[in-house]
Write a protein that holds these residues in place. Structure first.
Motif, mmCIF file in Angstrom:
data_model
loop_
_atom_site.group_PDB
_atom_site.id
_atom_site.type_symbol
_atom_site.label_atom_id
_atom_site.label_comp_id
_atom_site.label_asym_id
_atom_site.label_seq_id
_atom_site.Cartn_x
_atom_site.Cartn_y
_atom_site.Cartn_z
ATOM 1 N N GLU B 179 0.810 -1.214 0.000
ATOM 2 C CA GLU B 179 0.000 0.000 0.000
ATOM 3 C C GLU B 179 0.843 1.262 0.000
ATOM 4 O O GLU B 179 0.331 2.366 -0.158
ATOM 5 C CB GLU B 179 -0.932 0.003 1.217
ATOM 6 N N LYS B 180 2.149 1.111 0.200
ATOM 7 C CA LYS B 180 3.022 2.275 0.194
ATOM 8 C C LYS B 180 3.779 2.288 -1.126
ATOM 9 O O LYS B 180 4.421 1.300 -1.484
ATOM 10 C CB LYS B 180 4.010 2.183 1.360
ATOM 11 N N GLY B 181 3.689 3.413 -1.818
ATOM 12 C CA GLY B 181 4.252 3.502 -3.154
ATOM 13 C C GLY B 181 5.685 3.030 -3.266
ATOM 14 O O GLY B 181 5.985 2.167 -4.093
ATOM 15 N N THR B 184 6.227 -0.749 -2.721
ATOM 16 C CA THR B 184 5.753 -1.556 -3.843
ATOM 17 C C THR B 184 6.687 -1.402 -5.042
ATOM 18 O O THR B 184 7.036 -2.374 -5.711
ATOM 19 C CB THR B 184 4.324 -1.145 -4.232
ATOM 20 N N ARG B 185 7.095 -0.150 -5.292
ATOM 21 C CA ARG B 185 8.046 0.098 -6.377
ATOM 22 C C ARG B 185 9.307 -0.737 -6.215
ATOM 23 O O ARG B 185 9.770 -1.393 -7.145
ATOM 24 C CB ARG B 185 8.468 1.565 -6.338
ATOM 25 N N ILE B 186 9.852 -0.679 -4.994
ATOM 26 C CA ILE B 186 11.102 -1.403 -4.756
ATOM 27 C C ILE B 186 10.864 -2.906 -4.867
ATOM 28 O O ILE B 186 11.686 -3.637 -5.426
ATOM 29 C CB ILE B 186 11.713 -0.997 -3.391
ATOM 30 N N ALA B 187 9.702 -3.351 -4.374
ATOM 31 C CA ALA B 187 9.386 -4.777 -4.487
ATOM 32 C C ALA B 187 9.337 -5.192 -5.966
ATOM 33 O O ALA B 187 9.896 -6.223 -6.349
ATOM 34 C CB ALA B 187 8.057 -5.077 -3.809
ATOM 35 N N LYS B 271 -0.878 2.684 -6.497
ATOM 36 C CA LYS B 271 -1.094 2.695 -7.943
ATOM 37 C C LYS B 271 -0.439 3.893 -8.634
ATOM 38 O O LYS B 271 0.172 3.752 -9.694
ATOM 39 C CB LYS B 271 -2.588 2.700 -8.230
ATOM 40 N N ALA B 272 -0.555 5.076 -8.003
ATOM 41 C CA ALA B 272 0.000 6.287 -8.606
ATOM 42 C C ALA B 272 1.501 6.154 -8.843
ATOM 43 O O ALA B 272 2.057 6.831 -9.706
ATOM 44 C CB ALA B 272 -0.286 7.489 -7.719
ATOM 45 N N MET B 273 2.157 5.280 -8.095
ATOM 46 C CA MET B 273 3.610 5.172 -8.220
ATOM 47 C C MET B 273 4.073 3.923 -8.953
ATOM 48 O O MET B 273 5.265 3.760 -9.209
ATOM 49 C CB MET B 273 4.259 5.242 -6.839
#
Lengths: 280, 331
Positions: B179-181, B184-187, B271-273
């Motif tokens: 839920e944290k941009g 999630t990006r790093i994942a 989602k935005a990120m």
């Protein structure tokens, strides 16, 4: 520090890092397989590497309550990947043969064109592709996922490179003198000579097609036609939210065949990657 | 004598016909299933063509550059492009460095690392497995609050073992990875890194093994360390391969879909990120409005970015191919 000691220390570092990386590659899959056999409650209590005894129950839940048909998904994917592989192999080799054996005015232009198209991914034209397929009434069928494999520029490129070294033109000449037709020469002489390259490419085309998600998601709408990756995507939906064991089991069932195939063919696959990267 | 010569000439002309015949299926299918859809996408990008709220189709009706203006200013094309690029960069930089380091180690004749076959088999494995399965697997592993990764963090004492410990007061509680941009990006970048560094490593190793060993022997006699040999011999000679890896990875990365789409939890603010261009296209075309016009406009923007990158790769490959043909000629 003495040279041999320094080398020894460095080797220790290399082996440690390699070990960590190997564990990192295997661990997520291991956790997945183990969790497939555990109970929901146990899974929530933490990671374990000891299998549970709920495999049968999870299997039953997956089949009966969740209606998650892995066998169906595999059969669907098998049809798509199988046909794509056969078409891509045969027609790419045919194209490569045309480019290598015959000299004609547009030969160089044709090859340049194939190379130029090689790197245009299918994703960028998906909207036009979809509306076109819709007009033709081909959405929700496997044709849009398989027929385009006939034009696989990367496979043509690879086959051509291989053919330049593996197919002596004298052999084609000799076949001609013996009265073999051009088409027959290709089927009976050139194709068998390409076997090693065909085998390597077959593995990559099949797995690549099997793993595709974007195009099938766009084109296939009825669930009984879902390919394996589309089925996997369903595992994130709400109805699985409280059924961790079955999610891991379903994932395991989708991953296991690939791991088995990979371990059996790993030598060829890794050699193929090395070859494909250098493209020489 | 004369007859024979003309006879042969006729024959070679008829053979040329076979060349065209044999490459015909490729070009027919290419034109129908790839070239035409691309032209069609161009056409649609300039049309208003969508389903209205009332369930009625509008268009196709020519609207000029409206779709492009819309997705670039009001829409999310720029955001999607920057998300895609950022996730590609944080995957590729560690990937190429690790792959280079491993390639250097495994080809170092002074170390003679054993078990390389096994290491290659294991680190390459994630590359073969369906990206969808891998993404859903990580999605499950990162679940909040009791997914295996949070459990592991609790066991290690990084976060509070009691997952229901007052989130307001306790400093360290279970992490909402999805839920944290940035998480999630790093994942997503990590999954891509994890799936691809083995592939890159194998490509680089095969490139390094293609370098003549006499170069290294000469360097060793001159007293070069293995680090010096690597910097002065290996790197310059495998530069084309590194470049090839970079461009193919970039082109593939721009189409990123599977991992990021499946790591997106329904309704997650992340989602935005993490929304990529292909995810955006899918959203426009697949959602209730079936906005083919704007979907096509995003596709064309993606095509332009990709085409520029492809052009670079095309020149790299062409030069190499010409070198190869030359070498064959010498033999």
């Amino acid at each position: 520090m003495k040279y041999s000691v320094r080398i020894g220390l460095k080797k220790a570092l290399v082996y440690t890092v390699s070990f960590v990386l190997c564990v990192m590659s295997v661990m997520p899959f291991l956790v997945m397989f183990v969790n497939a056999s555990r109970e929901n409650y146990d899974i929530q209590q933490g990671i374990s590497l000891i299998p549970g005894n709920m495999l049968k129950e999870n299997m039953q839940t997956l089949r009966d309550r969740q209606n998650f048909n892995v066998a169906r998904g595999m059969w669907n994917s098998f049809q798509v990947a199988g046909l794509s592989t056969v078409l891509a192999l045969y027609f790419s080799t045919l194209t490569a043969y045309g480019l290598v054996v015959y000299s004609f005015r547009l030969r160089k232009a044709a090859f340049t064109l194939i190379m130029a198209t090689m790197m245009i991914p299918t994703q960028v034209s998906i909207v036009g592709f979809f509306t076109f397929m819709f007009r033709m009434g081909l959405t929700n069928t496997y044709w849009p996922l398989t027929i385009p494999a006939i034009a696989s520029p990367t496979v043509v490129f690879f086959m051509r490179q291989y053919m330049l070294t593996a197919l002596p033109l004298e052999m084609v000449e000799a076949a001609r003198i013996d009265g073999s037709s051009e088409f027959n020469t290709f089927n009976r002489i050139a194709l068998p000579l390409m076997k090693p390259a065909l085998a390597t490419q077959a593995i990559f085309i099949f797995i690549g097609s099997w793993n595709r998600l974007f195009e099938p998601t766009m084109l296939i709408s009825s669930q009984d036609k879902y390919t394996m990756p589309m089925l996997v995507a369903l595992l994130r939906s709400d109805r699985f939210r409280t059924d961790y064991g079955t999610v891991y089991l379903a994932l395991s069932l989708t991953v296991l065949p690939l791991i088995v195939v990979y371990l059996l063919l790993s030598k060829h696959i890794i050699r193929g990657v090395a070859l494909g990267g250098v493209k020489e | 004598m004369k007859n024979m010569a003309t006879g042969r000439k006729n024959k070679s002309v008829s053979y040329a016909r076979y060349g065209y015949l044999f490459i015909l299926p490729f070009f027919l299918v290419y034109i129908v299933f790839q070239a035409y859809p691309l032209i069609n996408t161009f056409y649609l990008a300039f049309q208003k063509y969508m389903l209205t709220g009332a369930g009625k189709w509008v268009g196709p009706k020519f609207v000029g550059l409206d779709n492009f203006k819309n997705v670039l200013t009001k829409g999310y094309a720029i955001r999607a492009l920057s998300n895609t690029s950022i996730m590609w960069i944080i995957n590729f930089i560690p990937q190429i460095f690790l792959a280079l380091l491993l390639a250097k180690w495994f080809t170092d004749t002074r170390m003679r690392i054993r078990g390389q076959g096994l290491i290659k088999v294991l680190v390459f494995m994630p590359n073969i497995i369906t990206a969808a399965s891998i993404s859903v697997l990580f999605y499950s592993l990162m679940a909040y609050p009791q997914g295996p990764i949070n459990s592991l963090l609790a066991t290690l004492g990084v976060i509070d073992a009691n997952i229901y410990a007052n989130p307001g007061t306790a400093a360290l509680v279970a992490v909402r990875f999805l839920e944290k941009g940035w998480y999630t990006r790093i994942a997503i970048a990590f999954i891509n890194f994890w799936m691809w560094y083995g592939n890159t490593m194998i490509v680089l190793i095969s490139g390094i093994l293609g370098i003549s060993p006499t170069l290294y022997e000469a360097a060793e006699i001159d007293g070069a360390t293995s680090g010096q040999s690597f910097r002065k011999i290996t790197i310059p000679l495998i530069k084309p391969i590194i470049l090839y890896t970079l461009v193919t990875s970039l082109i593939g990365g721009m189409q990123m879909y599977d991992v990021s789409a499946l790591m997106l939890q329904d309704g997650s603010p992340a989602k935005a990120m993490i929304q990529t261009n292909t995810m955006y296209i899918m959203e426009l075309v697949y959602s209730g409005t079936k906005d083919y016009g704007r979907g096509a406009a995003v596709s064309i923007l993606l095509f332009i970015v990709t085409a520029v990158l492809s052009l670079i790769l095309f020149f790299i490959l062409r030069d190499r191919d010409e070198n190869m043909v030359k070498r064959r000629g010498q033999k």
